[in-house]
Design an enzyme around this catalytic site. Structure first.
Site, PDB file in Angstrom:
ATOM      1  NE  ARG A 145       3.870  -8.423  10.140  1.00  0.00           N
ATOM      2  CZ  ARG A 145       3.391  -7.269  10.594  1.00  0.00           C
ATOM      3  NH1 ARG A 145       2.148  -7.205  11.036  1.00  0.00           N
ATOM      4  NH2 ARG A 145       4.133  -6.189  10.603  1.00  0.00           N
ATOM      5  CE  LYS A 199       2.345   1.349   5.725  1.00  0.00           C
ATOM      6  NZ  LYS A 199       1.344   0.456   5.206  1.00  0.00           N
ATOM      7  CD  GLU A 255      -2.659  -1.065   2.634  1.00  0.00           C
ATOM      8  OE1 GLU A 255      -3.514  -0.163   2.749  1.00  0.00           O
ATOM      9  OE2 GLU A 255      -2.413  -1.888   3.524  1.00  0.00           O
TER      10      GLU A 255
END
Length: 792
Positions: free
Chosen positions: A503, A513, A288
């Site tokens: 992950r 973020k 993204e």
């Protein structure tokens, strides 16, 4: 339309299921299962139901009790069969003894998995599964004898330490349908006949032989980047990512993947897919564009691009630009830069917005098929799991079509209407949203759209459009796998396979973020590329080579479980890489002036310093050596403690690379009693006793700024309330940055460019910061040396 079928892993229940009756327990033990195994089986509702049906059918076929061999095969069938439609078909072959060995059962399961459509060609099935093939004891005896003869000399030498499994494997390769127990028995008998009974030496453990192991650090980085080949991609990573190592499906064989959902159109769609791709592996990296990539993304980049490369495929860089409120042009640029910085070249850069027209047309088709509807529930009503069905779920198709068109034309405010898909996901989330209203201009499409698709809707369809073969994503997206398969099948379009991996996280770090923005707003860091962060732009600025990051990802490996690593393991990869690639220079962080009173020349001497002292074939650079030099303050003590080896009264030291030793003659102090300079004399190093230490120095130096970094957080898990009750902003390390504004560096680095990497001898590895200008060099410490210079 097809619905998603779940495997047994989604149907486990705690305790004993409703079928755990005495009759069920007796039935399962009659098949040959031990009572504990039977009770464990009853805890799995799907497995116990399937095994009960198989046993009941077999009893009816046989008209008598089931022998243990047949029971074992029935249990193997029930526990491994994914397509329940084939249960009755396969049970009939087992009960009639047409399938009577484990190799035949494995072949049968593979056959029905690779032939999901009706009808099954029984002649082809029986040929592929060895039905009617009889393997006689004489054939087994001959095959085993031939195998033993091939290994006779080694067998006689190693005796019972020889790997007998090798003999059985070779015999089974010749007699594919032979019973494994019979082969083992024959091998045991013939080996006993050849070697005789075991003696005492045969009972001793075989000594282990150390296997040669190729360490990742021994791999040399690739010099050129061709066809997406990453510089520094280690052999071990390539080995991990090859198809046979990961056991992923082959292109076009999606239906062989456990849990994959087939429809009557599947095989035709896969045939068309193969015609388009030519059987080529296709992956994609779909970030993204609303933030900067971090160390976890490095694993994703290596996995997606690396898997394609390891299997002679291609990888797309696709920006998931479906949320225009949070997307900025700088993020698109930074993401592309980081992918190429890691050494990868995308086959093609695409955007979800490239397909907005097609995605909208498919949404209309989904409504036509009764699989989507316009809903007016608010966002807070849609949150959570196991929620009640929407009151608008069953509204007429024509009504939803008109309302969806009204959404597109801007007749609803944000939040007043959404388009939802009719399915329940693995995690209990009901009817995920496909489209929502957003009155925000898009960076590529402008004001054309006021409705935007969601990840749940967009992701699988973009994969389908680009004919992705392996949709690789992190483990948290596993709960979306059902919607992935459902949506492609609901529209009768090519359906890729989603595979999940764990992950990669680091201790002492935050990568969210939102939280990085909080750090910037609080002044704790200056931006996304602050070298104390673990964003890729920050690591580049700090001086981490991309090859070292790739090597770190290789060492972490392709894991399914989430991995949280210590930062020092990443730093070790960096240190290994820089040790071979960062040329040496000398810098003094806390300068102390030293005057050589008997300097042997009227002007400075030019000293040739090797770029890599351990390998002088890599060249030299020149530095001046004059009567005034500067050393580190810590390299001198008037009153040294025991074991101190550097400059002190009566204790000379060598100056690295000069061939000279200096000895203290006078200490010059200021009004406050602080040492301001030293006066020394020098002699040739080969003229007397070798000094205890050699120290670095600079002469006629350049002034520079040096930034020394430590961990940004004090605790391993700054986001864990149990570890840091006050939140991560309360866990900041006040010593995470120390700026040395008056450091000195030798003039060989005068032409250094931003991101150039150096080792300052005895100090550490450093990188030139982009803030540097012609009048002032700025260096960031990348990592420390392994040894502590204070202990030299």
């Amino acid at each position: 339309m097809p619905t998603c079928r779940f495997g047994p892993e989604f149907l486990l229940v705690s305790g004993v299921s409703a079928m755990a009756t005495p009759d069920s327990l007796a039935l399962f033990t009659a098949l040959g299962l031990s009572e504990p195994k039977a009770r464990e089986t009853l805890k799995n509702a799907a497995l116990s139901k399937q095994l009960r049906e198989a046993a009941t059918q077999a009893q009816q076929t046989l008209g008598s009790t089931i022998d243990k061999a047949t029971g074992t095969l029935l249990y193997g069938l029930a526990s491994r069969l994914r397509d329940t439609r084939r249960l009755s078909f396969l049970v009939s072959y087992i009960a009639s003894k047409k399938i009577h060995t484990e190799p035949q059962l494995s072949a049968a399961l593979e056959y029905v998995r690779s032939h999901p459509l009706d009808p099954i060609d029984t002649m082809d099935f029986e040929q592929e599964c060895g039905v009617g093939v009889t393997v006689t004891p004489e054939q087994i005896e001959e095959a085993v004898e031939a195998t033993i003869n091939r290994h006779r000399s080694q067998l006689l030498m190693e005796r019972y330490h020889f790997n007998l499994g090798l003999l059985m494997g070779e015999a089974r390769a010749v007699l594919k349908w032979a019973d494994g127990k019979m082969i083992k028995h024959e091998v045991d008998m013939q080996v006993l006949h050849l070697l005789g009974p075991k003696v005492e030496a045969d009972l001793q453990k075989k000594p282990k032989v150390a296997k040669a192991r190729l360490e990742e650090t021994d791999q040399k980085p690739a010099k050129d980047v061709e066809n997406g080949d990453p510089a520094g991609l280690t052999l071990s990573l390539m080995e991990q990512l090859r198809g046979e190592a990961l056991k992923f499906h082959k292109p076009g064989e999606n239906y062989k993947t456990p849990g994959y959902v087939t429809t009557p159109h599947t095989m035709d769609l896969l045939k068309q897919h193969l015609e388009i791709t030519g059987g080529q592996v296709r992956t994609r990296f779909p970030p993204e564009p609303n933030g900067i990539l971090h160390i976890g993304h490095a694993k994703a980049i290596n996995f997606n691009f690396g898997y394609a490369k390891a299997n002679s495929g291609i990888c797309f860089l696709r920006f998931d630009d479906t949320n225009p409120e949070k997307e900025e042009a700088k993020f698109f640029t930074a993401i592309y830069d980081m992918v190429t910085w890691l050494g990868y070249t995308p086959h093609k850069v695409t955007y979800a917005s490239d397909y907005f027209d097609q995605l909208y047309a498919w949404a209309v088709e989904l409504i036509h098929r009764g699989q989507a509807y316009v809903c007016h529930q608010r966002g807070e009503e849609l949150k959570g799991h196991n929620s009640l069905p929407s009151p608008w779920r069953d509204r007429p198709v024509e009504e939803s079509l008109l309302l969806f068109e009204a959404m597109r034309k801007g007749k609803f405010a944000e939040g007043e209407a959404t388009l939802r898909m009719k399915l329940v996901m693995e995690d209990g989330k009901m009817d995920p949203v496909a489209y929502r209203v957003k009155y925000t201009a898009h960076h590529r499409t402008g004001d054309k759209w006021c409705i935007y698709p969601t990840y749940d809707y967009t992701h699988c369809l973009c994969d389908s459009i680009e004919h992705i073969t392996h949709s690789l994503c992190t483990k948290e997206f596993q709960s979306r796998r059902s919607s992935y398969f459902w949506l492609c099948n609901a529209l009768d379009v090519y359906c890729p396979v989603q595979w999940e991996y764990g992950r990669l996280n680091l201790h002492y770090a935050v990568v969210s973020k939102r939280k990085i923005l909080q750090l910037v707003a609080a002044g704790a860091v200056r931006d996304w590329d602050d070298p104390r962060l673990f964003t890729l732009t920050a690591l580049r600025r700090r001086g981490f080579p991309p090859e070292a990051i790739n090597s770190f990802c290789a060492r972490v490996g392709v894991t399914v479980a989430q991995t949280t690593m210590e930062p020092h393991l990443l730093e070790a990869c960096v240190r290994d890489m820089l040790n071979d690639t960062a040329p040496r220079a000398m810098a003094v962080l806390e300068p102390l002036q030293v005057v050589i009173t008997n300097f042997p020349a009227a002007k400075h001497l030019d000293i040739q310093v090797p770029n890599f002292p351990a390998d002088e074939t890599k060249g030299f650079h020149q530095v001046p050596f004059a009567s005034i030099v500067f050393i580190e303050k810590m390299d001198f003590k008037e009153e040294p403690e025991p074991g101190y080896k550097r400059l002190a009264w009566g204790q000379p030291v060598g100056l690295r690379h000069t061939g000279y030793v200096i000895e203290l003659q006078h200490v010059v102090k200021g009004p406050t009693g602080c040492v301001e300079s030293l006066e020394v004399t020098c002699t040739r190093a080969d003229a007397g006793e070798k000094p205890k230490a050699f120290i670095h120095w600079v002469s006629q130096p350049l002034k520079c700024e040096i930034r020394l970094y430590e961990r940004l957080f004090q605790h391993k898990n700054p986001e864990d309330p149990a570890e840091v009750p006050g939140g991560f902003l309360c866990d900041l390390n006040p010593e995470s940055l120390r700026v040395v504004e008056a450091a000195l560096v030798d003039c060989s680095v005068a032409l250094a460019k931003p991101f150039d990497k150096l080792q300052f001898e005895r100090v550490g590895y450093f990188s030139v910061d982009p803030d540097s200008c012609q009048g002032q060099l700025v260096f960031n410490r990348t990592v420390t040396l392994k040894e502590d210079p204070g202990k030299l």
